[in-house]
Design a protein around this motif. Structure first.
Motif, PDB file in Angstrom:
ATOM      1  N   ALA A 149      -9.791 -16.447  -6.663  1.00 22.20           N
ATOM      2  CA  ALA A 149     -10.815 -15.677  -5.960  1.00 22.20           C
ATOM      3  C   ALA A 149      -9.877 -15.047  -4.649  1.00 22.20           C
ATOM      4  O   ALA A 149      -9.949 -13.803  -4.477  1.00 22.20           O
ATOM      5  CB  ALA A 149     -11.810 -16.278  -5.631  1.00 22.20           C
ATOM      6  N   ILE A 150      -9.327 -15.910  -4.214  1.00 23.04           N
ATOM      7  CA  ILE A 150      -8.558 -15.569  -2.962  1.00 23.04           C
ATOM      8  C   ILE A 150      -7.474 -14.474  -3.164  1.00 23.04           C
ATOM      9  O   ILE A 150      -7.229 -13.467  -2.419  1.00 23.04           O
ATOM     10  CB  ILE A 150      -7.846 -16.714  -2.142  1.00 23.04           C
ATOM     11  CG1 ILE A 150      -8.871 -17.683  -1.602  1.00 23.04           C
ATOM     12  CG2 ILE A 150      -6.927 -16.439  -0.928  1.00 23.04           C
ATOM     13  CD1 ILE A 150      -9.559 -17.609  -0.445  1.00 23.04           C
ATOM     14  N   TYR A 151      -6.850 -14.780  -4.395  1.00 21.27           N
ATOM     15  CA  TYR A 151      -5.660 -13.714  -4.718  1.00 21.27           C
ATOM     16  C   TYR A 151      -6.063 -12.488  -5.014  1.00 21.27           C
ATOM     17  O   TYR A 151      -5.296 -11.666  -4.972  1.00 21.27           O
ATOM     18  CB  TYR A 151      -4.814 -14.389  -5.822  1.00 21.27           C
ATOM     19  CG  TYR A 151      -3.873 -15.553  -5.164  1.00 21.27           C
ATOM     20  CD1 TYR A 151      -3.055 -15.380  -4.268  1.00 21.27           C
ATOM     21  CD2 TYR A 151      -3.535 -16.731  -6.080  1.00 21.27           C
ATOM     22  CE1 TYR A 151      -2.036 -16.212  -3.729  1.00 21.27           C
ATOM     23  CE2 TYR A 151      -2.449 -17.688  -5.419  1.00 21.27           C
ATOM     24  CZ  TYR A 151      -1.930 -17.439  -4.311  1.00 21.27           C
ATOM     25  OH  TYR A 151      -0.985 -18.335  -3.803  1.00 21.27           O
ATOM     26  N   THR A 152      -7.294 -12.238  -5.383  1.00 22.27           N
ATOM     27  CA  THR A 152      -7.871 -11.107  -5.807  1.00 22.27           C
ATOM     28  C   THR A 152      -7.891 -10.048  -4.639  1.00 22.27           C
ATOM     29  O   THR A 152      -7.901  -8.824  -4.916  1.00 22.27           O
ATOM     30  CB  THR A 152      -9.360 -11.076  -6.292  1.00 22.27           C
ATOM     31  OG1 THR A 152     -10.106 -11.592  -5.260  1.00 22.27           O
ATOM     32  CG2 THR A 152      -9.534 -11.728  -7.467  1.00 22.27           C
ATOM     33  N   ILE A 153      -7.598 -10.429  -3.610  1.00 17.83           N
ATOM     34  CA  ILE A 153      -7.339  -9.440  -2.114  1.00 17.83           C
ATOM     35  C   ILE A 153      -6.066  -8.574  -2.395  1.00 17.83           C
ATOM     36  O   ILE A 153      -5.919  -7.589  -2.055  1.00 17.83           O
ATOM     37  CB  ILE A 153      -7.317 -10.248  -0.818  1.00 17.83           C
ATOM     38  CG1 ILE A 153      -7.314  -9.163   0.232  1.00 17.83           C
ATOM     39  CG2 ILE A 153      -6.326 -11.131  -0.875  1.00 17.83           C
ATOM     40  CD1 ILE A 153      -8.582  -8.442   0.385  1.00 17.83           C
ATOM     41  N   LEU A 154      -5.157  -8.948  -3.449  1.00 19.17           N
ATOM     42  CA  LEU A 154      -3.877  -8.532  -3.503  1.00 19.17           C
ATOM     43  C   LEU A 154      -4.219  -7.176  -4.263  1.00 19.17           C
ATOM     44  O   LEU A 154      -3.263  -6.211  -4.092  1.00 19.17           O
ATOM     45  CB  LEU A 154      -3.020  -9.184  -4.387  1.00 19.17           C
ATOM     46  CG  LEU A 154      -2.330 -10.612  -3.392  1.00 19.17           C
ATOM     47  CD1 LEU A 154      -1.454 -11.448  -4.411  1.00 19.17           C
ATOM     48  CD2 LEU A 154      -1.466 -10.002  -2.335  1.00 19.17           C
ATOM     49  N   VAL A 155      -5.325  -7.081  -5.131  1.00 20.32           N
ATOM     50  CA  VAL A 155      -5.736  -5.850  -5.815  1.00 20.32           C
ATOM     51  C   VAL A 155      -6.532  -4.898  -4.786  1.00 20.32           C
ATOM     52  O   VAL A 155      -7.063  -4.007  -5.199  1.00 20.32           O
ATOM     53  CB  VAL A 155      -6.150  -5.955  -7.101  1.00 20.32           C
ATOM     54  CG1 VAL A 155      -4.895  -6.312  -8.006  1.00 20.32           C
ATOM     55  CG2 VAL A 155      -7.352  -6.814  -7.042  1.00 20.32           C
ATOM     56  N   GLY A 156      -6.898  -5.420  -3.539  1.00 23.52           N
ATOM     57  CA  GLY A 156      -7.757  -4.842  -2.826  1.00 23.52           C
ATOM     58  C   GLY A 156      -9.105  -5.506  -2.376  1.00 23.52           C
ATOM     59  O   GLY A 156      -9.401  -6.675  -2.947  1.00 23.52           O
ATOM     60  N   ASP A 157      -9.833  -4.911  -1.506  1.00 21.52           N
ATOM     61  CA  ASP A 157     -10.989  -5.793  -0.879  1.00 21.52           C
ATOM     62  C   ASP A 157     -12.031  -5.493  -1.942  1.00 21.52           C
ATOM     63  O   ASP A 157     -12.247  -4.711  -2.517  1.00 21.52           O
ATOM     64  CB  ASP A 157     -11.472  -4.975   0.419  1.00 21.52           C
ATOM     65  CG  ASP A 157     -12.311  -6.187   1.133  1.00 21.52           C
ATOM     66  OD1 ASP A 157     -12.436  -7.181   1.009  1.00 21.52           O
ATOM     67  OD2 ASP A 157     -12.980  -5.549   2.077  1.00 21.52           O
TER      68      ASP A 157
END
Lengths: 209, 196
Positions: free
Chosen positions: B14-22
């Motif tokens: 879930a934290i790593y999903t920021i890599l594809v945008g907010d």
């Protein structure tokens, strides 16, 4: 009234500051006891300041819960997790085997580590975009960075046997020299700022008055 | 246990999903982390500072503990617009005592020890380079003098020493973050999925 309060504030800072300097040079049982008492007071005041901060965050999210519809679920998650963690810690204790420690080990600590690991992506992306050898200084920075980076991983030794030694030398000699000079500068700067606070010249903590 | 590892792994992803945008998944994880951290600080502060150093001594009749309690309580005046300036008194104690404690500590640890180490190590070639490096870097930080002539050349040399330091520090930062990333990937691929 506000002038009296400001004077009282400056006097408190000056008295506490002068005492802390004097106690370093003068040792007596009374002095040591007062020093320890002031350290304890500082901890309690710091803890109360932290409580004020926590109360402010909770209050802000309660306001958000009332007003902003889109942000509501997230504020609810935050408030629920604060409440859950606090109730687990206060009711079940914080020792080994407690649910508080479980939440810390399995939820909080891994998420924190993940957030910090995210910086690996950002640091790399910033390096690709920002590292251009436009001047001799930036070329020196890039060269030092690359030698240390490659010299400290197993790949470096495979490229050249001298690379790890070069990385070691850079860290232990020229980088250490600059680090020491910066530390001396920071130390002198902190002492100067501390003297200004004690003398009442530096008053930014009074809200810029 | 598998379900514990799965929860941790899902939160990590879930934290790593920021890599594809907010996105909402990251926002959920972010607020959960913030809430857990606040709750953790609250419990640890109360249990390790407020109870042993303020509440327990008061319970034992040590009335001197009232002083930090009163000063600490004054911090809460910040929430009231008119009374807020009174919260500066405990803050002044914190800042003043911190400043006073910093003077001998900084002189000892930062200035004298670093100077002594620089001078005492100057018997070798590397030691001389370090001594010269410290001198020219310090010369760069003297802004009350114009950086021209010999002084200017020394200041430029100081700047090169600093660039080497920043480069080395950057390399260490990258390595430490990469180590954390590898640790998280190892957790996902080994502990959770068991593929490596």
């Amino acid at each position: 009234m506000s002038m009296l309060r400001d004077r009282l504030t400056i006097l408190t800072a000056a008295t506490a500051g002068v005492f802390m300097v004097v106690q370093y040079f003068v040792t007596s049982p009374g002095m040591d006891a007062t020093y320890r008492a002031i350290l304890n007071w500082m901890q309690v005041i710091f803890a109360c300041a932290l409580m004020v901060g926590i109360a402010a965050v909770v209050k802000n999210h309660i306001v958000r819960l009332r007003r902003r519809r889109a942000e509501r679920p997230y504020s609810l998650v935050l408030l629920a997790s604060v409440a859950a963690m606090a109730s687990m810690g206060f009711s079940g204790g914080i020792d080994q085997g407690s649910s508080f420690l479980w939440a810390f080990n399995h939820l909080q600590a891994p998420m924190q580590a993940t957030v910090f690991s995210l910086l690996a992506f950002y640091v790399t992306s910033a390096a690709f975009r920002g590292f251009r050898a436009r001047s001799v200084e930036s070329a020196v920075l890039i060269a030092a960075g690359l030698i240390v980076l490659i010299g400290r991983v197993p790949l470096g030794e495979q490229i050249s046997a001298q690379l790890p030694a070069a990385a070691e030398w850079i860290v232990n000699v020229p980088a250490l020299a600059a680090k020491r000079a910066i530390l001396i500068g920071i130390g002198l700067g902190m002492v100067a700022t501390a003297l200004k606070v004690i003398a009442g010249v530096e008053r930014t903590y009074l809200g810029g008055r | 246990m598998w379900w514990e590892t799965t929860i941790t792994a899902l939160l990590t992803l879930a934290i790593y999903t920021i890599l594809v945008g907010d996105n909402p998944i990251f926002k959920f994880a972010e607020h959960l982390l913030l809430g857990l951290s606040i709750g953790y600080s609250l419990v640890v502060t109360v249990k390790s500072i407020l109870i042993p150093q303020a509440i327990a001594p008061l319970g034992d009749g040590q009335w001197a503990a009232l002083i930090p309690v009163i000063l600490g309580s004054a911090m809460f005046l910040r929430v009231h617009p008119r009374l807020a300036p009174w919260s500066q008194i405990p803050l002044a104690l914190l800042i003043g005592a911190g400043a006073g404690a910093a003077i001998p500590a900084m002189m000892q640890a930062r200035v004298l020890k670093q100077t002594a180490a620089t001078i005492s190590g100057s018997g070798t070639v590397d030691g001389v380079i370090i001594l010269l490096g410290v001198l020219v870097t310090l010369m760069y930080f003297v802004f009350t003098r114009r950086h021209t002539g010999a002084w200017g050349r020394a200041a430029v040399a100081g700047r090169y020493f600093m660039m080497i330091f920043f480069g080395a520090t950057f390399a260490y930062t990258v390595m430490s973050r990469m180590a954390l990333l590898i640790g998280r990937l190892e957790f996902l691929l080994s502990d959770w999925l068991g593929v490596i």
